[in-house]
Motif scaffolding. Structure first.
Motif, short mmCIF file in Angstrom:
data_model
loop_
_atom_site.label_atom_id
_atom_site.label_comp_id
_atom_site.label_asym_id
_atom_site.label_seq_id
_atom_site.Cartn_x
_atom_site.Cartn_y
_atom_site.Cartn_z
N LYS A 169 0.83 -1.21 0.00
CA LYS A 169 0.00 0.00 0.00
C LYS A 169 0.87 1.26 0.00
CE LYS A 169 -4.04 -1.99 2.33
NZ LYS A 169 -4.83 -1.97 1.08
N SER A 170 0.28 2.35 -0.46
CA SER A 170 0.98 3.63 -0.50
C SER A 170 1.30 4.10 0.91
CB SER A 170 0.09 4.69 -1.19
OG SER A 170 0.75 5.94 -1.22
N ARG A 171 2.56 4.49 1.10
CA ARG A 171 3.02 5.00 2.39
C ARG A 171 4.21 5.92 2.16
NH1 ARG A 171 4.41 0.03 1.03
NH2 ARG A 171 6.48 -0.78 1.53
N SER A 172 4.44 6.81 3.10
CA SER A 172 5.41 7.87 2.87
C SER A 172 6.29 8.09 4.09
CB SER A 172 4.71 9.20 2.57
OG SER A 172 3.66 9.04 1.65
N ASP A 173 7.38 8.76 3.85
CA ASP A 173 8.18 9.31 4.93
C ASP A 173 7.46 10.57 5.43
OD1 ASP A 173 10.30 9.58 6.68
OD2 ASP A 173 11.83 9.49 5.13
N SER A 174 7.91 11.11 6.55
CA SER A 174 7.37 12.40 7.00
C SER A 174 8.16 13.52 6.34
CB SER A 174 7.48 12.53 8.51
OG SER A 174 8.85 12.60 8.90
N ILE A 175 7.55 14.69 6.23
CA ILE A 175 8.27 15.84 5.67
C ILE A 175 9.50 16.15 6.49
CG2 ILE A 175 8.13 18.34 5.26
CD1 ILE A 175 5.27 17.97 4.33
N ALA A 176 9.40 16.07 7.80
CA ALA A 176 10.55 16.36 8.67
C ALA A 176 11.71 15.42 8.36
CB ALA A 176 10.13 16.24 10.14
N ASN A 177 11.41 14.13 8.17
CA ASN A 177 12.48 13.17 7.86
C ASN A 177 13.10 13.44 6.49
OD1 ASN A 177 12.31 11.77 10.25
ND2 ASN A 177 11.18 10.03 9.41
N VAL A 178 12.25 13.78 5.51
CA VAL A 178 12.77 14.05 4.17
C VAL A 178 13.69 15.27 4.19
CG1 VAL A 178 12.18 14.64 1.79
CG2 VAL A 178 10.78 12.98 3.04
N LYS A 180 15.37 16.38 6.72
CA LYS A 180 16.61 15.98 7.41
C LYS A 180 17.54 15.21 6.47
CE LYS A 180 15.97 14.45 11.55
NZ LYS A 180 15.62 13.54 12.66
N SER A 181 16.96 14.31 5.67
CA SER A 181 17.77 13.56 4.70
C SER A 181 18.40 14.50 3.68
CB SER A 181 16.91 12.52 3.97
OG SER A 181 16.49 11.50 4.85
N ALA A 182 17.62 15.47 3.20
CA ALA A 182 18.14 16.43 2.23
C ALA A 182 19.29 17.25 2.82
CB ALA A 182 17.02 17.35 1.75
N GLU A 183 19.14 17.62 4.08
CA GLU A 183 20.22 18.38 4.74
C GLU A 183 21.48 17.53 4.88
OE1 GLU A 183 17.34 21.34 7.42
OE2 GLU A 183 18.14 19.48 8.30
N ASN A 184 21.31 16.24 5.19
CA ASN A 184 22.46 15.33 5.30
C ASN A 184 23.13 15.16 3.94
OD1 ASN A 184 22.03 14.90 8.02
ND2 ASN A 184 20.85 13.03 7.74
N LEU A 185 22.33 15.04 2.89
CA LEU A 185 22.89 14.90 1.55
C LEU A 185 23.65 16.16 1.14
CD1 LEU A 185 19.87 13.07 -0.11
CD2 LEU A 185 22.17 12.12 0.21
N ALA A 186 23.12 17.32 1.51
CA ALA A 186 23.82 18.58 1.21
C ALA A 186 25.17 18.60 1.92
CB ALA A 186 22.96 19.76 1.65
N ALA A 187 25.19 18.14 3.17
CA ALA A 187 26.45 18.11 3.94
C ALA A 187 27.46 17.16 3.32
CB ALA A 187 26.16 17.70 5.38
N ASN A 188 26.97 16.16 2.57
CA ASN A 188 27.86 15.20 1.91
C ASN A 188 28.20 15.60 0.48
OD1 ASN A 188 28.49 12.55 3.50
ND2 ASN A 188 26.41 13.11 4.10
N GLY A 189 27.82 16.81 0.08
CA GLY A 189 28.26 17.32 -1.20
C GLY A 189 27.31 17.15 -2.36
N ALA A 190 26.13 16.60 -2.11
CA ALA A 190 25.17 16.43 -3.21
C ALA A 190 24.69 17.80 -3.70
CB ALA A 190 23.98 15.59 -2.77
#
Length: 438
Positions: A169-178, A180-190
């Motif tokens: 079934k359709s399910r999602s991450d939370s906006i807060a988690n997404v 946070k992931s984007a911020e971590n990816l930015a810190a890793n140079g993405a």
């Protein structure tokens, strides 16, 4: 484990699979495994499968045979959609040691420790109805662009599709988690994040990994997600991997048109330009809505790239139906097509539909639309000739020559509106956004 074991990965299918393979790889490396290339000899091989087409199934079997020839003592693990749909069929392939369904793929290291080469293939799977959790996944270090999974599963019931049976079934991450992931990816140079999911526009449904919340208490949606991501510092580009036309709202299109970070690029599945065929496919829109979406995008962003998924040879598709699709696509201001030849999938409604289109006609129609796609892309690129656009160049060399000097190779990048650019390699351009005259 006493000795560090090596592991190699191969991914079939969609961008979502790539993000999950990358996350599984990091899990295993954190457990002490040493990552190797898939063409090298490794202690463990992990194949993350797709089952959208028959070719993906065949490719999985071919890969297992190849491993058997070069590394017969290695452990072979199969996961992904094919593994969830047909675990016993995979377990019966000579050389397969472990089959992990949708709920177990992220518990891979525990399962590997419990098996030995030579044992009967172990199946760790469950009924797809029991799969309710969400696992955050993203690719990292593989390329300049990173694929970030924000949604999984699908509540639609298209008559040709096995994905709800493979993903749940359709399910999602939370906006807060997404975020946070984007911020971590930015810190890793993405520099660029591609948002991925099975039905991305359905974001906000279902529980996320941290809070088993009822869908009725989640007040998050895809529009709210992209607004919050637009404010993340360090990420210069976002792309929306694919979104259903009925879920691509005016406010999403208008937001992208006014955003500095969300790229002018949409990939919108169509599947057929015939309303009759769309009904038989159990799609949730008609071609008129699709044309309306494209019209709005091009009005607000004339430079925007639009990609389209199309299926040819679906049961009941007559020559007239196909011609209707061709004419519809020919008249649309789109940039390229992803053309899929219909292949029969077990347990789908389409198997009961008739008449069946002969395979040779399916292939002819595929070729016709691929030729149209080529012409569309040539026209789209010609419209931008002489313009200067921003290109994000990837951080690896393409086709280096035998001499070994980096300058002998080429590098590749994409403009904001998804035009591919190949140039002689320059170290200083790696993972950089460069103004480029087309």
């Amino acid at each position: 484990m006493q000795d560090a074991k090596s592991v190699a990965f191969h991914t079939l299918g969609c961008k979502l699979n790539y993000s999950e393979t990358s996350s599984i790889s990091r899990l295993m490396e954190n457990e002490g495994f040493v990552k190797k290339g898939f063409t090298e000899i490794a202690d463990v091989y992990v194949i993350n499968t797709c089952s959208v087409t028959e070719n993906a199934d065949k490719e999985c079997r071919q890969l297992v045979r190849r491993i058997q020839r070069k590394a017969p003592e290695s452990i072979v693990v199969i996961t992904g959609c094919y593994a969830q749909l047909k675990p016993q069929e995979i377990a019966d392939i000579p050389g397969v040691d472990l089959v992990l369904g949708a709920a177990e793929k992220f518990n891979i290291t525990r399962h590997i420790k419990e098996i030995a080469k030579g044992d009967s293939a172990k199946i760790c799977s469950c009924d797809i109805e029991e799969v309710t959790g969400f696992n955050t996944s993203f690719s990292l270090g593989d390329r300049t662009r990173t694929f970030l999974k924000v949604q999984d599963g699908c509540d639609y019931n298209c008559s040709f599709c096995t994905i709800p049976m493979a993903r749940g079934k359709s399910r999602s991450d939370s906006i807060a988690n997404v975020v946070k992931s984007a911020e971590n990816l930015a810190a890793n140079g993405a520099k660029e994040i591609v948002l991925t999911g099975i039905n991305l526009g359905d974001f906000g449904k279902g529980p996320n990994g941290n809070a088993p919340v009822s869908i009725h208490t989640r007040e998050e949606n895809f529009f709210a997600l992209i607004k919050d991501l637009d404010a993340v510092e360090g990420i210069e580009r976002f792309r929306i991997s694919s979104i259903e036309p009925n879920l691509l709202t005016n406010e999403i299109v208008e937001f992208v048109a006014n955003s500095q970070k969300f790229m002018p690029h949409f990939h919108i599945p169509l599947q057929s330009g015939s309303n009759k065929m769309l009904g038989m496919m159990r799609r949730r829109y008609k071609r008129e809505l699709y044309a309306e979406r494209v019209g709005l995008i091009k009005t607000l962003m004339p430079h925007c790239a639009i990609g389209v998924d199309v299926i040819v040879g679906f049961p009941g598709e007559t020559d007239a139906d196909f011609q209707e699709t061709y004419d519809f696509l020919h008249g649309l201001d789109i940039s390229y097509l992803h053309v899929f030849t219909y292949s029969e999938r077990d347990n789908t409604h389409a198997l009961s539909l008739s008449p069946v289109v002969p395979v040779n006609i399916r292939h002819e129609r595929n070729k016709t639309l691929r030729n149209l796609s080529y012409m569309k892309m040539q026209y789209f690129e010609a419209q931008h000739a002489g313009q200067t656009r921003k290109v994000l160049f990837e951080n690896h060399i393409k086709n280096p020559q035998a001499g070994g000097a980096a300058t002998q190779g080429m590098m590749e990048g994409y403009t904001d509106n998804y035009i591919r650019v190949n140039v002689p390699y320059k170290k200083e351009w790696e993972n950089s956004i460069v103004e480029w005259a087309l």
